[in-house]
Write an enzyme that holds these catalytic residues in place. Structure first.
Site, PDB file in Angstrom:
ATOM      1  N   ARG A  37      37.648  43.581  27.644  1.00 37.22           N
ATOM      2  CA  ARG A  37      37.535  43.540  26.176  1.00 37.22           C
ATOM      3  C   ARG A  37      37.952  44.873  25.555  1.00 37.22           C
ATOM      4  O   ARG A  37      37.714  45.123  24.369  1.00 37.22           O
ATOM      5  CB  ARG A  37      36.110  43.172  25.763  1.00 37.22           C
ATOM      6  CG  ARG A  37      35.747  41.749  26.139  1.00 37.22           C
ATOM      7  CD  ARG A  37      36.226  40.742  25.100  1.00 37.22           C
ATOM      8  NE  ARG A  37      36.607  39.488  25.724  1.00 37.22           N
ATOM      9  CZ  ARG A  37      37.602  38.713  25.325  1.00 37.22           C
ATOM     10  NH1 ARG A  37      38.351  39.074  24.308  1.00 37.22           N
ATOM     11  NH2 ARG A  37      37.872  37.595  25.926  1.00 37.22           N
ATOM     12  N   HIS A  67      44.174  44.728  37.919  1.00 35.20           N
ATOM     13  CA  HIS A  67      44.659  43.839  36.863  1.00 35.20           C
ATOM     14  C   HIS A  67      44.467  44.557  35.532  1.00 35.20           C
ATOM     15  O   HIS A  67      43.372  45.008  35.215  1.00 35.20           O
ATOM     16  CB  HIS A  67      43.860  42.524  36.898  1.00 35.20           C
ATOM     17  CG  HIS A  67      44.470  41.420  36.098  1.00 35.20           C
ATOM     18  ND1 HIS A  67      44.798  41.549  34.771  1.00 35.20           N
ATOM     19  CD2 HIS A  67      44.821  40.155  36.441  1.00 35.20           C
ATOM     20  CE1 HIS A  67      45.314  40.406  34.343  1.00 35.20           C
ATOM     21  NE2 HIS A  67      45.351  39.544  35.325  1.00 35.20           N
ATOM     22  N   TYR A  70      43.612  41.839  29.896  1.00 32.68           N
ATOM     23  CA  TYR A  70      44.462  40.753  29.400  1.00 32.68           C
ATOM     24  C   TYR A  70      44.490  40.723  27.873  1.00 32.68           C
ATOM     25  O   TYR A  70      45.140  39.880  27.275  1.00 32.68           O
ATOM     26  CB  TYR A  70      44.058  39.400  29.994  1.00 32.68           C
ATOM     27  CG  TYR A  70      42.586  39.085  29.928  1.00 32.68           C
ATOM     28  CD1 TYR A  70      42.009  38.666  28.746  1.00 32.68           C
ATOM     29  CD2 TYR A  70      41.778  39.214  31.058  1.00 32.68           C
ATOM     30  CE1 TYR A  70      40.656  38.386  28.677  1.00 32.68           C
ATOM     31  CE2 TYR A  70      40.426  38.942  31.009  1.00 32.68           C
ATOM     32  CZ  TYR A  70      39.868  38.521  29.812  1.00 32.68           C
ATOM     33  OH  TYR A  70      38.536  38.256  29.749  1.00 32.68           O
ATOM     34  N   HIS A 107      49.946  40.912  32.395  1.00 30.41           N
ATOM     35  CA  HIS A 107      50.521  39.755  31.697  1.00 30.41           C
ATOM     36  C   HIS A 107      51.621  40.277  30.783  1.00 30.41           C
ATOM     37  O   HIS A 107      51.360  41.179  29.978  1.00 30.41           O
ATOM     38  CB  HIS A 107      49.454  39.056  30.847  1.00 30.41           C
ATOM     39  CG  HIS A 107      48.327  38.470  31.642  1.00 30.41           C
ATOM     40  ND1 HIS A 107      47.248  37.875  31.050  1.00 30.41           N
ATOM     41  CD2 HIS A 107      48.134  38.371  32.976  1.00 30.41           C
ATOM     42  CE1 HIS A 107      46.418  37.433  32.007  1.00 30.41           C
ATOM     43  NE2 HIS A 107      46.929  37.740  33.178  1.00 30.41           N
ATOM     44  N   GLU A 142      52.922  39.060  36.111  1.00 28.93           N
ATOM     45  CA  GLU A 142      52.242  37.829  36.506  1.00 28.93           C
ATOM     46  C   GLU A 142      52.949  36.620  35.894  1.00 28.93           C
ATOM     47  O   GLU A 142      53.338  36.628  34.733  1.00 28.93           O
ATOM     48  CB  GLU A 142      50.764  37.855  36.073  1.00 28.93           C
ATOM     49  CG  GLU A 142      50.022  36.598  36.516  1.00 28.93           C
ATOM     50  CD  GLU A 142      48.496  36.704  36.401  1.00 28.93           C
ATOM     51  OE1 GLU A 142      47.977  37.785  36.084  1.00 28.93           O
ATOM     52  OE2 GLU A 142      47.845  35.670  36.638  1.00 28.93           O
ATOM     53  N   ASP A 176      50.664  33.179  40.137  1.00 31.15           N
ATOM     54  CA  ASP A 176      49.345  32.563  39.958  1.00 31.15           C
ATOM     55  C   ASP A 176      49.516  31.047  40.100  1.00 31.15           C
ATOM     56  O   ASP A 176      50.247  30.427  39.323  1.00 31.15           O
ATOM     57  CB  ASP A 176      48.801  32.941  38.573  1.00 31.15           C
ATOM     58  CG  ASP A 176      47.369  32.495  38.357  1.00 31.15           C
ATOM     59  OD1 ASP A 176      47.081  31.308  38.610  1.00 31.15           O
ATOM     60  OD2 ASP A 176      46.553  33.322  37.917  1.00 31.15           O
ATOM     61  N   HIS A 179      48.581  29.023  37.028  1.00 31.02           N
ATOM     62  CA  HIS A 179      49.521  29.208  35.922  1.00 31.02           C
ATOM     63  C   HIS A 179      50.829  28.466  36.151  1.00 31.02           C
ATOM     64  O   HIS A 179      51.337  27.808  35.246  1.00 31.02           O
ATOM     65  CB  HIS A 179      49.823  30.693  35.714  1.00 31.02           C
ATOM     66  CG  HIS A 179      48.628  31.506  35.307  1.00 31.02           C
ATOM     67  ND1 HIS A 179      48.667  32.870  35.155  1.00 31.02           N
ATOM     68  CD2 HIS A 179      47.346  31.145  35.034  1.00 31.02           C
ATOM     69  CE1 HIS A 179      47.465  33.314  34.800  1.00 31.02           C
ATOM     70  NE2 HIS A 179      46.649  32.283  34.723  1.00 31.02           N
ATOM     71  N   HIS A 211      47.858  34.904  43.151  1.00 31.96           N
ATOM     72  CA  HIS A 211      46.546  34.543  42.606  1.00 31.96           C
ATOM     73  C   HIS A 211      46.300  33.095  43.002  1.00 31.96           C
ATOM     74  O   HIS A 211      47.038  32.205  42.587  1.00 31.96           O
ATOM     75  CB  HIS A 211      46.527  34.669  41.072  1.00 31.96           C
ATOM     76  CG  HIS A 211      46.422  36.078  40.587  1.00 31.96           C
ATOM     77  ND1 HIS A 211      46.692  36.433  39.286  1.00 31.96           N
ATOM     78  CD2 HIS A 211      46.028  37.215  41.229  1.00 31.96           C
ATOM     79  CE1 HIS A 211      46.485  37.741  39.151  1.00 31.96           C
ATOM     80  NE2 HIS A 211      46.095  38.233  40.316  1.00 31.96           N
ATOM     81  N   ASP A 224      45.503  27.439  30.511  1.00 32.82           N
ATOM     82  CA  ASP A 224      45.153  28.451  31.508  1.00 32.82           C
ATOM     83  C   ASP A 224      43.660  28.375  31.772  1.00 32.82           C
ATOM     84  O   ASP A 224      42.885  29.151  31.237  1.00 32.82           O
ATOM     85  CB  ASP A 224      45.567  29.832  30.979  1.00 32.82           C
ATOM     86  CG  ASP A 224      45.279  30.942  31.978  1.00 32.82           C
ATOM     87  OD1 ASP A 224      44.729  30.648  33.066  1.00 32.82           O
ATOM     88  OD2 ASP A 224      45.592  32.112  31.675  1.00 32.82           O
ATOM     89  N   HIS A 226      41.157  28.118  35.026  1.00 31.15           N
ATOM     90  CA  HIS A 226      41.032  28.131  36.486  1.00 31.15           C
ATOM     91  C   HIS A 226      39.880  27.228  36.934  1.00 31.15           C
ATOM     92  O   HIS A 226      38.858  27.140  36.258  1.00 31.15           O
ATOM     93  CB  HIS A 226      40.761  29.544  36.998  1.00 31.15           C
ATOM     94  CG  HIS A 226      41.835  30.524  36.619  1.00 31.15           C
ATOM     95  ND1 HIS A 226      41.898  31.787  37.138  1.00 31.15           N
ATOM     96  CD2 HIS A 226      42.899  30.420  35.782  1.00 31.15           C
ATOM     97  CE1 HIS A 226      42.946  32.427  36.631  1.00 31.15           C
ATOM     98  NE2 HIS A 226      43.565  31.623  35.798  1.00 31.15           N
ATOM     99  N   GLU A 256      40.799  33.886  41.942  1.00 36.55           N
ATOM    100  CA  GLU A 256      40.296  34.160  40.580  1.00 36.55           C
ATOM    101  C   GLU A 256      39.594  32.912  40.077  1.00 36.55           C
ATOM    102  O   GLU A 256      39.750  32.499  38.930  1.00 36.55           O
ATOM    103  CB  GLU A 256      41.448  34.484  39.632  1.00 36.55           C
ATOM    104  CG  GLU A 256      42.226  35.732  39.939  1.00 36.55           C
ATOM    105  CD  GLU A 256      43.390  35.919  38.969  1.00 36.55           C
ATOM    106  OE1 GLU A 256      44.143  34.940  38.731  1.00 36.55           O
ATOM    107  OE2 GLU A 256      43.530  37.022  38.437  1.00 36.55           O
TER     108      GLU A 256
HETATM  109 ZN    ZN Z   1      44.724  32.593  34.317  1.00 36.27          ZN
HETATM  110 FE    FE Z   2      45.984  35.225  37.528  1.00 39.02          FE
HETATM  111 FE    FE Z   3      46.016  37.427  35.076  1.00 35.42          FE
END
Ligand code: ZN
Ligand code: FE
Ligand code: FE
Length: 277
Positions: A37, A67, A70, A107, A142, A176, A179, A211, A224, A226, A256
């Site tokens: 965040r 990572h 995001y 990303h 990614e 991923d 994704h 991923h 998206d 998971h 993930e």
């Molecule tokens: Zn994702």
């Molecule tokens: Fe991912």
């Molecule tokens: Fe990611």
């Protein structure tokens, strides 16, 4: 041996993260460089890193993946937002040099209506500041699901980013599974074709990390979400075929999935039991 691990937290330090990795029988892992965040990253402690390095050496850990947040968007239409992304990533890169066998995944971003062309130009501008031959960190793009105006949901877009960045040959890709399935690459029924396509557009030698996720939403849904392994639209069987594919089985796989320690441990044990060396 299968290289598999999960997304963990580094908030109690890197050595504590390393111990958690070993406790779940993982031999790789991923962490966020900072609170996703936003906000300041925690100060790195030299003694903590030394102990972590020792742990990775003693246990033959070949890859540690970071990572990026995001929430940063290197291809925003607002200069301020792009600058924030760049400065965050510059700070991340400095910190990454401390980490052993380090990879850094991000990303590509969302073009927010400016179009893919303009978006890619901004991403490449950002990367031109980051991608210096002297850095030891391997930077990875990614593959994305293509929700909203996300860039990077086709192999062609990733290829363009690589081609239009100075020193772009130094970039790698993190694939991923959730994704790309959501983006319309059928890894359940046509894995060979998908890999052939990746190879001809980007080159499989650029694929450095996976991923490993199931997907809550159907094929080609451009969402998206998971899912735990075996609880989504990809399914456990297809993911077992994926990690055993001769063109993929040497890579590092990061879960993930929506899990805590016990859930990750179970999924790691599942893939280890279903992996043929
Ligand atoms: Zn994702
Ligand atoms: Fe991912
Ligand atoms: Fe990611």
């Amino acid at each position: 041996m299968l290289k598999i691990g999960a997304h963990l937290s580094s908030s109690k330090g890197f050595y504590a993260m390393g111990e958690e990795m070993l406790a779940m029988d993982a031999n790789t892992c991923q962490f966020f460089t900072r609170n996703p965040r936003g906000g300041q990253a925690k100060e790195i402690s030299a003694s903590d890193i030394d102990k972590f390095k020792q742990l990775t050496q003693n246990n033959h850990i070949e890859s540690i993946l970071a990572h990026a947040s995001y929430t940063i968007n290197p291809c925003s239409d607002k200069e301020e937002t792009r600058l924030f992304a760049l400065n965050t990533m510059i700070d991340d890169m400095k910190r990454m040099e401390w980490i052993p066998n380090q990879y850094y995944n991000f990303h590509p971003g969302s073009h927010v209506g400016q179009g893919v062309e303009q978006g890619i130009s901004y991403i490449c501008e950002t990367l031109n500041h980051l991608l210096k031959p002297e850095i030891k960190t391997q930077i990875l793009l990614e593959t994305m699901s293509g929700k909203g105006s996300e860039i990077g949901s086709t192999f062609e877009e990733l290829r363009q980013i690589i081609d239009r960045t100075e020193n772009g040959h130094l970039l790698g890709v993190c694939m991923d599974t959730c994704h790309i399935f959501s983006a319309g690459y059928d890894i359940v029924n046509k894995l060979d074709d998908v890999l052939e396509n990746f190879d001809s557009v980007i080159g499989l030698e650029k694929l450095k990390m996976i991923h490993l996720n199931d997907s809550l939403t159907p094929f080609n849904s451009h969402k998206d979400r998971h899912a735990k392994i075996g609880e989504g639209s990809i399914g456990a069987e297809a993911l077992v075929r994926f990690v055993n594919h001769p063109r993929l089985k040497h890579l590092s796989f990061i879960l993930e999935t929506p899990n805590e320690f016990e859930g990750y441990k179970k999924e790691i044990a599942f893939f280890r039991a279903n992996y043929s060396a």
